[in-house]
Design an enzyme around this catalytic site. Structure first.
Site, PDB file in Angstrom:
ATOM      1  N   HIS A  72      -3.993 -13.640   8.435  1.00 36.13           N
ATOM      2  CA  HIS A  72      -4.215 -12.222   8.127  1.00 36.13           C
ATOM      3  C   HIS A  72      -5.627 -12.028   7.582  1.00 36.13           C
ATOM      4  O   HIS A  72      -6.022 -12.692   6.625  1.00 36.13           O
ATOM      5  CB  HIS A  72      -3.187 -11.738   7.103  1.00 36.13           C
ATOM      6  CG  HIS A  72      -1.861 -11.421   7.723  1.00 36.13           C
ATOM      7  ND1 HIS A  72      -0.966 -10.553   7.167  1.00 36.13           N
ATOM      8  CD2 HIS A  72      -1.300 -11.847   8.883  1.00 36.13           C
ATOM      9  CE1 HIS A  72       0.102 -10.461   7.947  1.00 36.13           C
ATOM     10  NE2 HIS A  72      -0.072 -11.248   8.987  1.00 36.13           N
ATOM     11  N   TYR A 202       0.851  -2.629   0.912  1.00 42.64           N
ATOM     12  CA  TYR A 202       1.202  -2.432  -0.499  1.00 42.64           C
ATOM     13  C   TYR A 202       1.212  -0.936  -0.757  1.00 42.64           C
ATOM     14  O   TYR A 202       0.238  -0.245  -0.416  1.00 42.64           O
ATOM     15  CB  TYR A 202       0.167  -3.102  -1.406  1.00 42.64           C
ATOM     16  CG  TYR A 202       0.260  -4.623  -1.429  1.00 42.64           C
ATOM     17  CD1 TYR A 202       1.009  -5.280  -2.394  1.00 42.64           C
ATOM     18  CD2 TYR A 202      -0.391  -5.396  -0.466  1.00 42.64           C
ATOM     19  CE1 TYR A 202       1.108  -6.670  -2.419  1.00 42.64           C
ATOM     20  CE2 TYR A 202      -0.297  -6.786  -0.481  1.00 42.64           C
ATOM     21  CZ  TYR A 202       0.457  -7.411  -1.463  1.00 42.64           C
ATOM     22  OH  TYR A 202       0.550  -8.783  -1.472  1.00 42.64           O
ATOM     23  N   PRO A 294       5.016 -11.042  -8.683  1.00 37.59           N
ATOM     24  CA  PRO A 294       4.683 -11.409  -7.302  1.00 37.59           C
ATOM     25  C   PRO A 294       3.662 -10.488  -6.621  1.00 37.59           C
ATOM     26  O   PRO A 294       3.202 -10.804  -5.524  1.00 37.59           O
ATOM     27  CB  PRO A 294       6.035 -11.342  -6.574  1.00 37.59           C
ATOM     28  CG  PRO A 294       6.910 -10.503  -7.426  1.00 37.59           C
ATOM     29  CD  PRO A 294       6.428 -10.643  -8.829  1.00 37.59           C
ATOM     30  N   LYS A 298       0.459 -14.716  -6.022  1.00 39.44           N
ATOM     31  CA  LYS A 298      -0.305 -15.824  -6.615  1.00 39.44           C
ATOM     32  C   LYS A 298       0.534 -17.005  -7.107  1.00 39.44           C
ATOM     33  O   LYS A 298       0.000 -18.091  -7.337  1.00 39.44           O
ATOM     34  CB  LYS A 298      -1.145 -15.307  -7.806  1.00 39.44           C
ATOM     35  CG  LYS A 298      -2.297 -14.425  -7.393  1.00 39.44           C
ATOM     36  CD  LYS A 298      -3.405 -15.243  -6.767  1.00 39.44           C
ATOM     37  CE  LYS A 298      -4.411 -14.413  -6.039  1.00 39.44           C
ATOM     38  NZ  LYS A 298      -4.361 -14.508  -4.586  1.00 39.44           N
ATOM     39  N   TYR A 385      -7.632 -11.612  -3.949  1.00 43.77           N
ATOM     40  CA  TYR A 385      -6.448 -11.751  -3.093  1.00 43.77           C
ATOM     41  C   TYR A 385      -6.525 -13.026  -2.249  1.00 43.77           C
ATOM     42  O   TYR A 385      -5.529 -13.737  -2.111  1.00 43.77           O
ATOM     43  CB  TYR A 385      -6.274 -10.510  -2.204  1.00 43.77           C
ATOM     44  CG  TYR A 385      -4.884 -10.437  -1.615  1.00 43.77           C
ATOM     45  CD1 TYR A 385      -3.867  -9.753  -2.274  1.00 43.77           C
ATOM     46  CD2 TYR A 385      -4.573 -11.090  -0.419  1.00 43.77           C
ATOM     47  CE1 TYR A 385      -2.579  -9.714  -1.762  1.00 43.77           C
ATOM     48  CE2 TYR A 385      -3.289 -11.060   0.100  1.00 43.77           C
ATOM     49  CZ  TYR A 385      -2.300 -10.368  -0.571  1.00 43.77           C
ATOM     50  OH  TYR A 385      -1.025 -10.347  -0.060  1.00 43.77           O
TER      51      TYR A 385
HETATM   52  P1  RFL Z   1      10.046 -23.847  -8.358  1.00 47.83           P
HETATM   53  O1  RFL Z   1       9.929 -23.435  -6.945  1.00 47.83           O
HETATM   54  O2  RFL Z   1      10.814 -22.968  -9.292  1.00 47.83           O
HETATM   55  O3  RFL Z   1      10.676 -25.307  -8.356  1.00 47.83           O
HETATM   56  C1  RFL Z   1      11.140 -25.932  -9.551  1.00 47.83           C
HETATM   57  C2  RFL Z   1      12.217 -26.919  -9.187  1.00 47.83           C
HETATM   58  O4  RFL Z   1      12.644 -27.602 -10.359  1.00 47.83           O
HETATM   59  C3  RFL Z   1      14.052 -27.693 -10.345  1.00 47.83           C
HETATM   60  N1  RFL Z   1      14.523 -27.907 -11.733  1.00 47.83           N
HETATM   61  C4  RFL Z   1      14.895 -29.100 -12.209  1.00 47.83           C
HETATM   62  N2  RFL Z   1      14.974 -30.313 -11.626  1.00 47.83           N
HETATM   63  C5  RFL Z   1      15.401 -31.339 -12.390  1.00 47.83           C
HETATM   64  N3  RFL Z   1      15.774 -31.210 -13.687  1.00 47.83           N
HETATM   65  C6  RFL Z   1      15.729 -30.005 -14.300  1.00 47.83           C
HETATM   66  N4  RFL Z   1      16.088 -29.887 -15.569  1.00 47.83           N
HETATM   67  C7  RFL Z   1      15.260 -28.889 -13.553  1.00 47.83           C
HETATM   68  N5  RFL Z   1      15.081 -27.575 -13.845  1.00 47.83           N
HETATM   69  C8  RFL Z   1      14.624 -26.997 -12.730  1.00 47.83           C
HETATM   70  C9  RFL Z   1      14.504 -26.399  -9.710  1.00 47.83           C
HETATM   71  O5  RFL Z   1      15.820 -26.499  -9.156  1.00 47.83           O
HETATM   72  C10 RFL Z   1      13.451 -26.227  -8.613  1.00 47.83           C
HETATM   73  O6  RFL Z   1      13.835 -26.851  -7.408  1.00 47.83           O
HETATM   74  O7  RFL Z   1       8.625 -24.086  -9.030  1.00 47.83           O
HETATM   75  P2  RFL Z   1       7.234 -24.605  -8.361  1.00 47.83           P
HETATM   76  O8  RFL Z   1       7.470 -25.830  -7.524  1.00 47.83           O
HETATM   77  O9  RFL Z   1       6.250 -24.664  -9.457  1.00 47.83           O
HETATM   78  O10 RFL Z   1       6.827 -23.463  -7.315  1.00 47.83           O
HETATM   79  C11 RFL Z   1       6.501 -22.168  -7.768  1.00 47.83           C
HETATM   80  C12 RFL Z   1       6.841 -21.128  -6.679  1.00 47.83           C
HETATM   81  O11 RFL Z   1       8.185 -21.343  -6.276  1.00 47.83           O
HETATM   82  C13 RFL Z   1       6.672 -19.689  -7.192  1.00 47.83           C
HETATM   83  O12 RFL Z   1       5.510 -19.583  -7.973  1.00 47.83           O
HETATM   84  C14 RFL Z   1       6.550 -18.662  -6.027  1.00 47.83           C
HETATM   85  O13 RFL Z   1       7.738 -18.593  -5.296  1.00 47.83           O
HETATM   86  C15 RFL Z   1       6.207 -17.276  -6.570  1.00 47.83           C
HETATM   87  N6  RFL Z   1       6.172 -16.232  -5.518  1.00 47.83           N
HETATM   88  C16 RFL Z   1       5.063 -16.072  -4.705  1.00 47.83           C
HETATM   89  N7  RFL Z   1       4.006 -16.906  -4.840  1.00 47.83           N
HETATM   90  C17 RFL Z   1       2.923 -16.803  -3.998  1.00 47.83           C
HETATM   91  O14 RFL Z   1       1.968 -17.560  -4.153  1.00 47.83           O
HETATM   92  N8  RFL Z   1       2.872 -15.878  -2.966  1.00 47.83           N
HETATM   93  C18 RFL Z   1       3.907 -14.998  -2.769  1.00 47.83           C
HETATM   94  O15 RFL Z   1       3.859 -14.231  -1.803  1.00 47.83           O
HETATM   95  C19 RFL Z   1       5.036 -15.050  -3.676  1.00 47.83           C
HETATM   96  N9  RFL Z   1       6.075 -14.228  -3.520  1.00 47.83           N
HETATM   97  C20 RFL Z   1       7.263 -15.368  -5.344  1.00 47.83           C
HETATM   98  C21 RFL Z   1       7.177 -14.355  -4.336  1.00 47.83           C
HETATM   99  C22 RFL Z   1       8.421 -15.477  -6.132  1.00 47.83           C
HETATM  100  C23 RFL Z   1       9.475 -14.608  -5.937  1.00 47.83           C
HETATM  101  N10 RFL Z   1      10.626 -14.816  -6.759  1.00 47.83           N
HETATM  102  C24 RFL Z   1      11.942 -14.832  -6.264  1.00 47.83           C
HETATM  103  C25 RFL Z   1      10.486 -15.242  -8.134  1.00 47.83           C
HETATM  104  C26 RFL Z   1       8.222 -13.474  -4.134  1.00 47.83           C
HETATM  105  C27 RFL Z   1       9.367 -13.569  -4.957  1.00 47.83           C
HETATM  106  C28 RFL Z   1      10.441 -12.536  -4.732  1.00 47.83           C
HETATM  107  C1  PHB Z   2       6.485 -11.957   0.505  1.00 49.69           C
HETATM  108  O1  PHB Z   2       6.270 -11.937   1.737  1.00 49.69           O
HETATM  109  O2  PHB Z   2       7.565 -12.358   0.038  1.00 49.69           O
HETATM  110  C2  PHB Z   2       5.439 -11.467  -0.407  1.00 49.69           C
HETATM  111  C3  PHB Z   2       4.181 -11.146   0.096  1.00 49.69           C
HETATM  112  C4  PHB Z   2       3.209 -10.674  -0.750  1.00 49.69           C
HETATM  113  C5  PHB Z   2       3.487 -10.528  -2.098  1.00 49.69           C
HETATM  114  C6  PHB Z   2       4.727 -10.863  -2.607  1.00 49.69           C
HETATM  115  C7  PHB Z   2       5.719 -11.339  -1.761  1.00 49.69           C
HETATM  116  O3  PHB Z   2       2.515 -10.032  -2.914  1.00 49.69           O
END
Ligand code: RFL
Ligand code: PHB
Length: 394
Positions: A72, A202, A294, A298, A385
């Site tokens: 993108h 957005y 989110p 980031k 971004y």
């Molecule tokens: P995670 O993915 O939470 O993984 C942590 C893992 O640790 C496990 N765990 C344990 N394991 C052993 N012993 C314990 N005591 C434990 N406690 C926990 C968990 O089961 C899990 O498997 O953290 P990690 O690896 O640091 O990754 C971070 C990302 O997952 C997170 O920052 C992103 O998903 C955030 N996020 C987005 N980030 C972006 O860069 N771009 C995006 O577009 C974006 N969109 C989003 C998002 C997060 C969202 N939600 C649901 C919070 C959109 C959403 C809706």
């Molecule tokens: C997504 O596709 O889940 C998504 C994309 C951009 C964002 C947050 C979530 O800023």
């Protein structure tokens, strides 16, 4: 059991660290509290910065991303019935982002690290706490099949997300936390329908924020701002699509293709930073150390930059007996973290309905009008971004 780097958590942070270290001949063991299927099924991030895409290529897991991911070159911002585009390459020296789901990245990392390279991940083996991290051989106490066990390591990487135990193993007087909770959440739908636009949209609207995102040309991810106490059970698919269309400019709304949900969920929004990110031989990375709302996409990208710094610091230790990069890890990682925390907070405040005062929305529209109409404004948004650069080391 003994290993060089004990990793708690098999989300993207833990898996990427294990994979990069494995390629350099360093042993790891990952302990994960959930099952492989559960970790694989979580629907989360979708936008990958160029720095993270390059790191995935370095980890030799970039092939499918490069084949199937969507490049993108900009985003759209909708406000006051207008749709304005921010172009990335012309404002950032040619940078772009990649739309490729966290679900796919997790799948690619699991395949490469576990199935092909035989990397060790113990699923359904929750860590309970980290002990002796101030000594030369820290230990992770964990549970498996109802038994208490321990993993002795040279170093421990706490990659266990916001609710993990790594950060909680440190006495509270040794750690500073900075937190902000937002009084709203995101209701998200995943559906096999073509995205409304080729690039993300957005939306700032007087009824609340909305986001049109995607996973592919035939799978869309849409979000609408909702109340914190809202429940998925309150929403039919039709109600979701109506609310999304209400918030889009009419000429965009009329081109939305609707369909049944594959998934619907609500996510609360938080900003959170723990300082420092290093305690002796225990290092925090990813969501274990910080959370962003989110809006700026980031969270996952910050996890990747932490892993970039941590991996290089561990390699300098194992290959060259250098400890200076380990000593600087927290400071270096946090510099980038705080800039993303700031950007995500600002971008969230700019686009969401913050209160019922009509003046607040008018001020947001004025700022959006300024930002999209000025080269300086567009450059600020585009630079943040696509992702601020990683620091390099000699
Ligand atoms: P995670 O993915 O939470 O993984 C942590 C893992 O640790 C496990 N765990 C344990 N394991 C052993 N012993 C314990 N005591 C434990 N406690 C926990 C968990 O089961 C899990 O498997 O953290 P990690 O690896 O640091 O990754 C971070 C990302 O997952 C997170 O920052 C992103 O998903 C955030 N996020 C987005 N980030 C972006 O860069 N771009 C995006 O577009 C974006 N969109 C989003 C998002 C997060 C969202 N939600 C649901 C919070 C959109 C959403 C809706
Ligand atoms: C997504 O596709 O889940 C998504 C994309 C951009 C964002 C947050 C979530 O800023």
């Amino acid at each position: 059991m003994r290993t060089q780097v004990g990793i708690i958590g098999s989300g993207p942070s833990g898996l990427l660290l294990a994979r990069l270290l494995h390629l350099q001949g360093i042993d790891t063991v990952i302990l994960e509290s959930r099952s492989r299927e559960y970790v694989q099924g979580r629907i989360r991030a979708g936008v990958i910065e160029q720095g993270m895409a390059d790191l995935l290529r370095e980890a030799k897991v970039g092939e499918r991303m490069d084949r199937e991911g969507l490049i993108h070159e900009g985003i759209n911002i909708a406000f006051a019935n207008r749709l304005e585009r921010i172009d990335f390459p012309s404002h950032t020296d040619g940078k772009v982002v990649m739309v490729y789901g966290q679900t796919e990245i997790t799948h690619d990392l699991m395949k490469a690290h576990i199935d092909e390279a035989g990397g060790i991940v113990h699923y359904e083996a929750p860590a309970v706490r980290v002990e002796d991290y101030d000594t030369g051989s820290p230990r992770i106490i964990y549970e498996q099949n109802g038994q208490r066990k321990e993993l002795i390591c040279d170093f421990v990487a706490g990659c266990d997300g916001f609710h993990g135990v790594a950060r909680q193993s440190v006495p509270s007087d040794k750690i500073s936390v900075f937190a902000r909770n937002y009084p709203f959440g995101w209701l998200g739908i995943l559906s096999d329908v073509p995205p409304v636009r080729e690039e993300l949209v957005y939306v700032s609207h007087e009824c609340g924020f909305a986001l049109c995102s995607m996973r592919s040309h035939i799978r869309s991810r849409y979000y609408v701002q909702c109340d914190l106490d809202d429940r998925v059970e309150n929403w039919t698919d039709d109600a979701f699509w109506d609310e999304l269309r209400r918030r889009l400019p009419p000429h965009v709304a009329e081109t939305v293709t609707t369909g049944p949900r594959l998934e619907m969920s609500i996510a609360p929004l938080h900003s959170f930073v723990a300082e420092p990110m290093r305690f002796g031989r225990l290092f925090l990375a990813g969501d274990a150390g910080h959370i962003v709302p989110p809006t700026g996409a980031k969270g996952l990208n910050l996890a990747a930059s932490d892993i970039y710094y941590l991996c290089r610091a561990l390699l300098a230790y194992y290959k060259d007996k250098r400890t200076d990069l380990l000593d600087r890890y927290s400071e270096t990682a946090l510099r980038r973290v705080w800039k993303a925390i700031r950007f995500s907070w600002w971008y969230t405040s700019l686009l969401h309905k913050l209160d019922d005062d009509p003046m607040t929305h008018r001020l947001q529209i004025a700022e959006l009008d300024y930002l999209t109409g000025s080269v300086a404004g567009r450059t600020t948004l585009a630079e943040n971004y696509v992702g601020l650069p990683y620091e390099t080391f000699e």
